[in-house]
Design a protein around this motif. Structure first.
Motif, PDB file in Angstrom:
ATOM      1  N   GLU A  94       0.884  -1.185   0.000  1.00 30.96           N
ATOM      2  CA  GLU A  94       0.000   0.000   0.000  1.00 30.96           C
ATOM      3  C   GLU A  94       0.901   1.209   0.000  1.00 30.96           C
ATOM      4  OE1 GLU A  94      -3.274   0.585   0.255  1.00 30.96           O
ATOM      5  OE2 GLU A  94      -3.966  -1.490   0.485  1.00 30.96           O
ATOM      6  N   ARG A 139       0.393  -4.688   5.545  1.00 28.42           N
ATOM      7  CA  ARG A 139      -0.763  -3.818   5.255  1.00 28.42           C
ATOM      8  C   ARG A 139      -1.597  -3.488   6.481  1.00 28.42           C
ATOM      9  NH1 ARG A 139      -2.789  -5.534  -0.688  1.00 28.42           N
ATOM     10  NH2 ARG A 139      -4.539  -4.194  -0.172  1.00 28.42           N
ATOM     11  N   GLN A 140      -1.531  -4.352   7.483  1.00 30.64           N
ATOM     12  CA  GLN A 140      -2.294  -4.073   8.721  1.00 30.64           C
ATOM     13  C   GLN A 140      -1.892  -2.729   9.310  1.00 30.64           C
ATOM     14  OE1 GLN A 140      -1.456  -7.281  11.349  1.00 30.64           O
ATOM     15  NE2 GLN A 140      -3.433  -8.252  10.996  1.00 30.64           N
ATOM     16  N   GLU A 199      -3.709   0.542   8.302  1.00 29.74           N
ATOM     17  CA  GLU A 199      -5.140   0.667   8.598  1.00 29.74           C
ATOM     18  C   GLU A 199      -5.567   2.104   8.933  1.00 29.74           C
ATOM     19  OE1 GLU A 199      -8.464  -1.680  11.213  1.00 29.74           O
ATOM     20  OE2 GLU A 199      -6.345  -1.955  11.692  1.00 29.74           O
ATOM     21  N   ASN A 200      -4.807   2.758   9.790  1.00 31.43           N
ATOM     22  CA  ASN A 200      -5.193   4.117  10.194  1.00 31.43           C
ATOM     23  C   ASN A 200      -4.264   5.187   9.630  1.00 31.43           C
ATOM     24  OD1 ASN A 200      -7.429   3.415  11.877  1.00 31.43           O
ATOM     25  ND2 ASN A 200      -5.924   2.533  13.290  1.00 31.43           N
ATOM     26  N   TYR A 201      -3.447   4.773   8.671  1.00 31.20           N
ATOM     27  CA  TYR A 201      -2.399   5.698   8.217  1.00 31.20           C
ATOM     28  C   TYR A 201      -2.964   6.963   7.583  1.00 31.20           C
ATOM     29  CZ  TYR A 201       1.581   7.867   6.110  1.00 31.20           C
ATOM     30  OH  TYR A 201       2.528   8.802   5.776  1.00 31.20           O
TER      31      TYR A 201
END
Ligand SMILES: Cc1ncc(COP(=O)(O)O)c(C=O)c1O
Length: 347
Positions: A57, A220-221, A224-226
């Motif tokens: 990502e 990728r976890q 999540e809030n990036y």
């Protein structure tokens, strides 16, 4: 307009590569949606997946400090610590931004060659579980290192495996990752995703962009809030296309690789010439686009009157010279002549 001499102070002193300028111009003709909801940003994201692997990502940011700080904020909680070297950019050149923004402690360890080794990390882990100490949560390394050295693929893989086996995440400050890949002769995926690292700050500015860096999540976890972290961290560009198209161009036709190879080759040439000058010593292996030297202070000061460059370690009389993709052989030869004159007490 006056044209200044090419500088050996920093790869940030270079021009914008003409192909990047062209890419910027090509999208400067109509309205598109902002904040990354535009077709150019979509295309650049696809390009990243082609280059770094479909599982990643990518998010674009303005600068390297922003990439490091927001990336690390997605990886570490405020009670945690980020293990790095004492000469890491996040430790010495970011004005405490990680500590302030991510809220966590940096845990710097000594390093003579700019690299962090698993055996150095081991003693730090003794504090795990102790409520009085920041809890090691992330290992951050720079590739290339701040001393111009390059971790081998094996070194990076071992470090990542060691970190993961101890529940630590791995961040790479890749402001010069292209120079590392060029030196190692591997792909960008080979020097990043394939080594097992979690998050990469991917540099653009030092390798031909006007501005712009990217945060690439292989884990990728952690992304999540990036998008919220990036916005809070003031790194969300409204006119995102102007960062995205630069990266699209950089990753096309191996521009990233050609630029990095050129910068590395010019550093090798400079080191080769400098080595021949009596009284001057190369202090680090030249593996990328940095040349570290020790020379008498008076000679350095004479040289600095013509060519500004930074001292690396004032006490030791150690200095840093950087080359860029736009450094030419003639620049190196002129600089070498100036070094020789300065060493002989002349301006
Ligand atoms: C190792 C390293 N990381 C990150 C950066 C990016 O810093 P900036 O915030 O100036 O783009 C630099 C720039 O000098 C650097 O050398």
């Amino acid at each position: 307009m006056k044209r200044y001499k090419r500088s050996f102070a920093s790869d940030n002193n270079s021009i914008v590569h003409p192909k990047i300028m062209e890419a910027l111009n090509n999208v400067n003709n109509s309205h598109v949606l902002s904040y990354g909801d535009d077709p150019y940003t979509e295309s650049a994201r696809k390009r990243f997946k082609e280059v770094f692997g479909q599982g990643c990502e990518v998010y674009f940011v303005f600068n390297g400090t922003g990439a490091n700080v927001t990336g690390l904020a997605a990886m570490a909680r405020p009670h945690q610590a980020v293990i790095c070297t004492e000469n890491a950019h996040i430790n010495v050149d970011e004005c405490g931004a990680v500590e302030r923004f991510a809220g966590c402690r940096l845990w710097p360890l000594p390093s003579k060659d700019g690299k962090l080794k698993p055996e150095q990390i081991q003693p730090v882990l003794n504090v795990l579980g102790n409520q009085h100490h920041s809890q090691p949560g992330v290992v951050s390394v720079s590739q290339c290192t701040e001393l111009g050295t390059v971790y081998s693929i094996e070194e990076l893989k071992n470090l990542a495996a060691y970190a993961h086996s101890n529940n630590l995440l791995v961040h790479v400050d890749g402001a010069r990752i292209a120079n590392a890949a060029a030196f190692l002769g591997v792909s960008l995926k080979g020097v990043t995703a394939d080594t097992g690292i979690d998050v990469l700050s991917f540099g653009g500015t030092k390798n031909g962009l006007m501005f712009g860096e990217a945060v690439v999540f292989f884990n990728r976890q952690l992304a999540e809030n990036y998008k919220y972290i990036r916005k809070q961290g003031t790194q969300l560009a409204s006119k995102m296309r102007y960062i995205a198209v630069q990266f699209d161009a950089l990753l096309s036709d191996e521009l990233w690789l050609n630029n990095a190879k050129k910068a590395n080759a010019m550093a090798a040439l400079l080191a080769g010439e400098a080595e021949k000058i009596p009284g001057l010593k190369i202090t680090q292996p030249v593996q990328s686009n940095g040349v570290f030297v020790s020379m008498p202070r008076a000679a350095a000061e004479r040289l600095q009157q013509q060519y500004f460059f930074y001292p690396w370690n004032e006490e030791k009389g150690e200095y840093r010279w950087m080359t860029s993709f736009d450094t030419e052989e003639q620049d190196v030869m002129e600089f070498t002549a100036a070094i020789k004159a300065a060493m002989h007490g002349q301006h």
